[in-house]
Design an enzyme around this catalytic site. Structure first.
Site, short mmCIF file in Angstrom:
data_model
loop_
_atom_site.label_atom_id
_atom_site.label_comp_id
_atom_site.label_asym_id
_atom_site.label_seq_id
_atom_site.Cartn_x
_atom_site.Cartn_y
_atom_site.Cartn_z
N THR A 137 -5.49 4.19 -6.08
CA THR A 137 -5.09 3.46 -7.27
C THR A 137 -6.26 3.26 -8.21
O THR A 137 -7.42 3.25 -7.77
CB THR A 137 -4.53 2.07 -6.87
OG1 THR A 137 -4.37 1.26 -8.03
CG2 THR A 137 -5.48 1.35 -5.93
N ASP A 138 -5.98 3.07 -9.49
CA ASP A 138 -7.05 2.76 -10.44
C ASP A 138 -7.58 1.35 -10.24
O ASP A 138 -8.65 1.00 -10.75
CB ASP A 138 -6.58 2.95 -11.88
CG ASP A 138 -5.36 2.12 -12.26
OD1 ASP A 138 -4.83 1.38 -11.40
OD2 ASP A 138 -4.92 2.20 -13.43
N GLU A 139 -6.87 0.51 -9.48
CA GLU A 139 -7.30 -0.88 -9.32
C GLU A 139 -8.57 -1.01 -8.49
O GLU A 139 -9.22 -2.07 -8.53
CB GLU A 139 -6.16 -1.71 -8.72
CG GLU A 139 -4.98 -1.82 -9.66
CD GLU A 139 -3.90 -2.75 -9.17
OE1 GLU A 139 -4.22 -3.86 -8.72
OE2 GLU A 139 -2.72 -2.35 -9.23
N PRO A 151 9.54 -13.98 -17.21
CA PRO A 151 8.24 -14.64 -17.06
C PRO A 151 7.08 -13.68 -17.28
O PRO A 151 7.02 -12.60 -16.69
CB PRO A 151 8.27 -15.15 -15.62
CG PRO A 151 9.19 -14.21 -14.91
CD PRO A 151 10.21 -13.77 -15.92
N ASP A 207 5.17 3.87 12.21
CA ASP A 207 4.01 3.23 11.61
C ASP A 207 2.85 4.20 11.58
O ASP A 207 2.57 4.88 12.58
CB ASP A 207 3.65 2.00 12.46
CG ASP A 207 2.64 1.08 11.80
OD1 ASP A 207 1.91 1.53 10.90
OD2 ASP A 207 2.58 -0.10 12.20
N ILE A 208 2.14 4.27 10.45
CA ILE A 208 0.98 5.15 10.38
C ILE A 208 -0.13 4.69 11.33
O ILE A 208 -1.04 5.47 11.64
CB ILE A 208 0.43 5.25 8.95
CG1 ILE A 208 0.01 3.89 8.40
CG2 ILE A 208 1.43 5.94 8.04
CD1 ILE A 208 -0.72 3.96 7.07
N LYS A 238 -7.65 -0.82 -0.51
CA LYS A 238 -7.54 0.57 -0.98
C LYS A 238 -8.92 1.18 -1.19
O LYS A 238 -9.14 2.35 -0.87
CB LYS A 238 -6.73 0.62 -2.28
CG LYS A 238 -5.25 0.34 -2.10
CD LYS A 238 -4.57 1.36 -1.21
CE LYS A 238 -4.44 2.71 -1.90
NZ LYS A 238 -3.67 3.69 -1.06
N ARG A 262 -2.13 -15.41 -12.73
CA ARG A 262 -2.45 -15.40 -11.32
C ARG A 262 -3.95 -15.26 -11.11
O ARG A 262 -4.68 -14.80 -12.01
CB ARG A 262 -1.73 -14.26 -10.61
CG ARG A 262 -2.27 -12.88 -10.93
CD ARG A 262 -1.55 -11.83 -10.10
NE ARG A 262 -2.03 -10.50 -10.47
CZ ARG A 262 -1.26 -9.41 -10.46
NH1 ARG A 262 0.00 -9.51 -10.13
NH2 ARG A 262 -1.75 -8.25 -10.81
N ALA A 303 1.37 2.42 1.92
CA ALA A 303 0.44 1.35 1.58
C ALA A 303 1.21 0.09 1.23
O ALA A 303 2.32 0.16 0.70
CB ALA A 303 -0.45 1.74 0.40
N GLU A 304 0.60 -1.04 1.53
CA GLU A 304 1.03 -2.29 0.92
C GLU A 304 0.40 -2.33 -0.46
O GLU A 304 -0.81 -2.10 -0.61
CB GLU A 304 0.55 -3.48 1.75
CG GLU A 304 1.17 -3.57 3.13
CD GLU A 304 2.60 -4.07 3.10
OE1 GLU A 304 3.04 -4.54 2.03
OE2 GLU A 304 3.28 -3.99 4.14
N SER A 305 1.21 -2.62 -1.50
CA SER A 305 0.68 -2.38 -2.85
C SER A 305 0.89 -3.52 -3.84
O SER A 305 0.50 -3.39 -5.00
CB SER A 305 1.30 -1.11 -3.44
OG SER A 305 2.69 -1.27 -3.61
N TYR A 331 -5.64 -6.50 -2.20
CA TYR A 331 -5.00 -5.18 -2.25
C TYR A 331 -5.99 -4.10 -2.65
O TYR A 331 -6.18 -3.10 -1.94
CB TYR A 331 -3.83 -5.20 -3.24
CG TYR A 331 -3.43 -3.83 -3.72
CD1 TYR A 331 -3.03 -2.85 -2.82
CD2 TYR A 331 -3.46 -3.49 -5.07
CE1 TYR A 331 -2.67 -1.58 -3.25
CE2 TYR A 331 -3.10 -2.23 -5.52
CZ TYR A 331 -2.71 -1.28 -4.60
OH TYR A 331 -2.37 -0.03 -5.03
N THR A 391 9.41 -1.16 5.66
CA THR A 391 9.19 -2.55 5.30
C THR A 391 10.06 -2.85 4.08
O THR A 391 10.94 -2.05 3.73
CB THR A 391 7.71 -2.81 4.97
OG1 THR A 391 7.33 -1.95 3.87
CG2 THR A 391 6.83 -2.50 6.17
#
Length: 358
Positions: free
Chosen positions: A137-139, A218, A65-66, A167, A293, A89-91, A163, A42
């Site tokens: 991820t820590d998120e 920005p 693709d996984i 995860k 955001r 992953a999409e991240s 996201y 991607t």
């Protein structure tokens, strides 16, 4: 060992592939015999990230693709894989806000299909000394207040974006497959990575490019969002350590022990570029503040005590040393940057902001 790396043409994945093959050459324990890289290519994956491995017989690059269970199963059997290191992953948080479905399919459904293919493979070939390393991820832990203790392995989940929610869901699937089917799994949670081969929509490479062009920088809101910064090579060492020695069914958080405000990161980055390139304008002349955001987490912080104590890992780079290496890499690899920026996603992707995402 024979290792399947998913997402291995991306930022962290390509650094990991190089680390694994470099480690194999150094004669360390249980040398890596083969690395099979599976990547969908991607926007975030590039063949250029692995171009120097084209003639290495230990490396096999597969476009796929996984979510393709048949393909994954064939690769596991054909290459007699000992370990899956799952990084695909999409991240990007902003992208997940715009189009959550892609994140659900790759991060959640894709992880499910990988786990299922691995489960079937183990039934056929046995699971002794095999492992599924799930890179998270820590998120997934949400946001911290200024005085809250850092994230650790027992922090409760509180994802705040599509996201991080996908995860978190994939983390729970990995845990469930261990407890239900006995799959040998290890999960890791990393803080913000930076270093070579990072896609130019992420904070550091985005800002390096803008600084060199003299464009405005920005910053979301007032730039007070705090992230823990981890040099990608240190992360790769942590992943390999967790894969080799991590307790099955457990998780490890991996952080750089380096909390910084986004605006301070950008200011240090500008100065690092100014030291190497004459005529660059100072940060205060370039920084602009833009609307924050939705759902922007205030602070992430990591307590890596467990992986330090149990596995003997510790970061080798502090932020100034890692930043210096990062800036030098991007200055020396302008051809790579141009190739990425002129690719098929040019207009759609590089206008985005990235304030401290993976």
């Amino acid at each position: 060992m024979r290792i399947l790396v998913t997402g291995g043409a991306g930022f962290i994945g390509s650094n990991l592939v190089h680390h694994l093959l470099g480690e194999a050459s150094s004669g360390t324990e249980t040398p890596v015999e083969r690395v099979v890289t599976l990547d969908k290519f991607t926007y975030a994956g590039s063949r250029m990230n692995l171009a120097d491995l084209e003639s290495d017989p230990r490396h096999v690059l597969v476009e796929g693709d996984i979510c393709d269970t048949e393909l994954v199963g064939r690769l596991l059997r054909e290459h007699e894989i000992d370990a899956i290191m799952h990084l695909a992953a999409e991240s990007h948080v902003d992208r997940s806000i715009d189009n959550p479905e892609e994140f659900i399919m790759t991060n959640f459904v894709g992880t499910y299909r990988l786990l299922e293919a691995f489960r079937v493979y183990l039934l056929e070939h046995g699971g002794e000394n095999r492992v599924f390393l799930h890179v998270s991820t820590d998120e997934v832990f949400g946001s911290l207040g200024a005085d809250d203790p850092p994230f650790c392995e027992t922090t409760r989940y509180a994802p705040n974006s599509p996201y991080s929610a996908t995860k978190a869901g994939s983390d729970h699937l990995v845990r469930a497959y261990h407890h239900t089917y006995g799959l040998p799994v290890v999960t890791t949670h990393c803080s913000n990575n930076y270093g070579p081969y990072q896609f130019p929509e992420k904070l550091l490479p985005l800002m390096i490019g803008k600084v060199l062009k003299g464009e405005p920088l920005p910053i979301y809101g007032d730039g007070s969002q705090i992230r823990d910064w981890l040099y990608v090579e240190d992360h790769c060492r942590g992943l390999v350590s967790a894969m080799r020695h991590g307790k099955r069914g457990e998780c490890y958080v991996i952080g750089g022990k380096c909390e910084m405000r986004n605006i301070d990161v950008v200011r240090e980055l500008v100065e690092a570029v100014r030291e190497r390139v004459p005529g660059i304008r100072p940060a205060d002349e370039l920084i602009i503040h833009v609307q924050d955001r939705p759902g922007h987490d205030l602070r992430y912080a990591i307590d890596p005590s467990r992986i330090e104590t149990e596995l003997g890992w510790a970061p080798r780079e502090n932020f100034p040393s890692g930043l210096r290496r990062t800036v030098e890499w991007y200055l020396a690899n302008d051809e790579w940057v141009r190739h990425i920026e002129e690719g098929p996603y040019h207009g759609e992707r590089l206008g985005r902001l990235a304030q401290g995402d993976k």
